[in-house]
Enzyme design. Structure first.
Site, PDB file in Angstrom:
ATOM      1  N   GLU A   1      28.045 -14.825-105.507  1.00 39.31           N
ATOM      2  CA  GLU A   1      28.632 -16.139-105.790  1.00 39.31           C
ATOM      3  C   GLU A   1      29.917 -16.361-104.961  1.00 39.31           C
ATOM      4  OE1 GLU A   1      29.603 -15.770-109.893  1.00 39.31           O
ATOM      5  OE2 GLU A   1      30.080 -17.876-110.123  1.00 39.31           O
TER       6      GLU A   1
ATOM      7  N   GLY B   1      29.217 -13.016-109.538  1.00 40.71           N
ATOM      8  CA  GLY B   1      30.334 -12.187-109.087  1.00 40.71           C
ATOM      9  C   GLY B   1      31.173 -12.986-108.120  1.00 40.71           C
TER      10      GLY B   1
ATOM     11  N   ARG C   1       8.933 -17.051 -95.857  1.00 42.34           N
ATOM     12  CA  ARG C   1      10.210 -17.769 -95.935  1.00 42.34           C
ATOM     13  C   ARG C   1      11.402 -16.823 -95.956  1.00 42.34           C
ATOM     14  NH1 ARG C   1       8.730 -21.819-100.897  1.00 42.34           N
ATOM     15  NH2 ARG C   1       7.560 -23.325 -99.654  1.00 42.34           N
TER      16      ARG C   1
ATOM     17  N   ARG D   1      37.196 -18.163-123.229  1.00 46.99           N
ATOM     18  CA  ARG D   1      38.130 -17.743-122.178  1.00 46.99           C
ATOM     19  C   ARG D   1      39.511 -18.317-122.528  1.00 46.99           C
ATOM     20  NH1 ARG D   1      35.511 -15.299-118.013  1.00 46.99           N
ATOM     21  NH2 ARG D   1      33.372 -15.944-117.556  1.00 46.99           N
TER      22      ARG D   1
ATOM     23  N   ASP E   1      30.306  -7.870-114.117  1.00 45.20           N
ATOM     24  CA  ASP E   1      30.855  -7.736-112.762  1.00 45.20           C
ATOM     25  C   ASP E   1      31.228  -6.294-112.413  1.00 45.20           C
ATOM     26  OD1 ASP E   1      30.629 -10.461-112.500  1.00 45.20           O
ATOM     27  OD2 ASP E   1      32.714 -10.877-112.976  1.00 45.20           O
TER      28      ASP E   1
HETATM   29  O1  F6P Z   1      32.739 -12.450-115.361  1.00 46.51           O
HETATM   30  C1  F6P Z   1      31.392 -12.654-115.555  1.00 46.51           C
HETATM   31  C2  F6P Z   1      30.914 -13.881-114.817  1.00 46.51           C
HETATM   32  O2  F6P Z   1      29.556 -14.087-115.118  1.00 46.51           O
HETATM   33  C3  F6P Z   1      31.127 -13.864-113.315  1.00 46.51           C
HETATM   34  O3  F6P Z   1      30.178 -13.105-112.623  1.00 46.51           O
HETATM   35  C4  F6P Z   1      31.074 -15.317-112.989  1.00 46.51           C
HETATM   36  O4  F6P Z   1      31.750 -15.584-111.783  1.00 46.51           O
HETATM   37  C5  F6P Z   1      31.748 -15.943-114.170  1.00 46.51           C
HETATM   38  O5  F6P Z   1      31.625 -15.022-115.237  1.00 46.51           O
HETATM   39  C6  F6P Z   1      31.163 -17.257-114.604  1.00 46.51           C
HETATM   40  O6  F6P Z   1      31.970 -17.756-115.623  1.00 46.51           O
HETATM   41  P1  F6P Z   1      31.508 -18.857-116.666  1.00 46.51           P
HETATM   42  O7  F6P Z   1      30.492 -18.276-117.580  1.00 46.51           O
HETATM   43  O8  F6P Z   1      32.761 -19.218-117.377  1.00 46.51           O
HETATM   44  O9  F6P Z   1      30.909 -19.967-115.864  1.00 46.51           O
END
Ligand code: F6P
Length: 358
Positions: free
Chosen positions: A231, A179, A171, A74, A136
């Site tokens: 998320e 996401g 449960r 990233r 996503d």
């Molecule tokens: O963009 C894909 C994704 O998996 C998202 O769904 C999630 O919020 C994010 O990347 C998690 O990022 P990382 O792998 O850097 O923890």
């Protein structure tokens, strides 16, 4: 006709990246005299001049392989024009690598951030073609990105497997689907897995409404409830907060979205609730058949665009047609779930709650 092509994968990995790399390169080798330079770890490799020349055999046997053979990282777009302590002008460095390599074009496989930088490089005069990947599915201008369907299959299987435990123990199971900003994955896997409630970032939820779902299920002798929560899902109160304030609240409470919902349900309804976080499992492993096909279609279209010298674009799926959009038209435009999305309406018509006042 000869073309020197740089190729990189950037942002979070996802199933289908290697299938797409294979699609571009194999079709390129078939269509013209192609030379492929694999750039390592996304834009980091382009900035630092970290790459290697590849050969046809490097793209054999990767159709079913998860992750990316090129590595990824990233490299936030917001920092691209910022010169940090290392004093590196990242944009100038990327242009220099491109020029030093005598590239005819650069193919970038990635999501929103990747496309913003691809557009920046295109505006800086480089010949760039994007390919839309992300679990996503939040990239504007394409109906689907590759990686999404595989993640949906995995998330659905998680919900299916949780279902049996939920039913056996009576449960409430709260499953957290990836996401942060976009709820597509939670929406689709929630519908596929038969969730009773689907909570997504685009539709803030009221905990009392979610509690009602659990109570009604209990009253109707179902005895268990399945909740799919994204998320990045947020309550109506959290939705009113600034992003920083909301993040600070969550950090202070040490709550993931699923842990928060499960805890609230224990408090409000007294139900036995468990939070389940499948996390990066959703991004791992071999692409589904659908994603192998889509990645191949996208890759081949990218090779056609290179052949025709159509640059400054990104590949897209519209209906059943593989096409492309101009980078400047889609870069930086997230595709979120509209409240009146047909799938949201269908879910509501099935009696699935979004935790809002339906
Ligand atoms: O963009 C894909 C994704 O998996 C998202 O769904 C999630 O919020 C994010 O990347 C998690 O990022 P990382 O792998 O850097 O923890």
């Amino acid at each position: 006709m000869k073309r020197r092509i740089g190729i990189l994968t950037s942002g979070g990995d996802c199933p289908g990246l290697n299938a797409a790399i294979r699609g571009v390169t194999r079709a390129a080798y078939e269509m013209f005299d192609a030379e492929i330079i694999g750039i390592h770890d996304g834009y980091r490799g382009l900035i630092e001049g970290d790459y290697h020349a590849m050969k046809r055999s490097d793209f054999s046997g990767i159709l079913t392989l998860g992750g990316t053979i090129l590595g990824t990282a990233r490299t936030p777009f917001r920092n691209m024009r910022v010169i940090g302590e290392d004093k590196v002008d990242k944009v100038a460095a990327m242009k220099k690598t491109y020029k030093d390599l005598k590239l005819d074009c650069l193919v970038t496989l990635g999501g929103n951030g990747t496309h913003k930088t691809a557009n920046l490089l295109s505006q800086e005069g480089l010949n760039v073609i994007g390919l839309p990947k992300t679990i996503d599915n939040d990239l504007y201008g394409t109906d689907f990105t590759f990686g999404f369907h595989t993640a949906m299959d995995i998330a659905t299987e998680v919900i299916d497997r949780i279902h049996t435990t939920a039913a056996s123990h009576g449960r409430c199971m709260v499953i957290e689907i990836m996401g942060n900003k976009a709820g597509w994955l939670t929406l689709y896997s929630g519908v596929a897995g038969g969730a009773d409630a689907i909570l997504i970032p685009e539709i803030p939820y009221d905990m009392k409404q979610v509690a009602k779902v659990v109570e009604q299920r209990a009253k109707s002798n179902k005895g268990f409830t399945i909740i799919a929560v994204a998320e990045g899902a947020m309550t109506t109160e959290e939705a009113k907060m600034k992003k920083k304030e909301r993040e600070a609240k969550r950090a202070a409470e040490h709550f993931s979205s699923s842990a928060y919902v499960a805890q609230q349900l224990r408090d409000l309804v007294g139900v036995e609730a468990r939070a389940v976080v499948p996390g990066h499992i959703q991004r791992g492993g071999s692409p589904s058949a659908y994603d192998r096909v889509l990645s191949t279609q996208f890759g081949v279209h990218a090779a056609e665009l290179i052949r025709d010298e159509t640059y400054g674009v990104t590949v897209a799926l519209k209906g059943n047609t593989i096409t492309h959009n101009r980078l400047e038209d889609i870069a930086g435009v997230p595709k979120l779930v509209p409240e009146d999305d047909q799938m949201v309406t269908i879910a509501r018509q099935m009696g699935i709650s979004f935790g809002s006042k339906e």
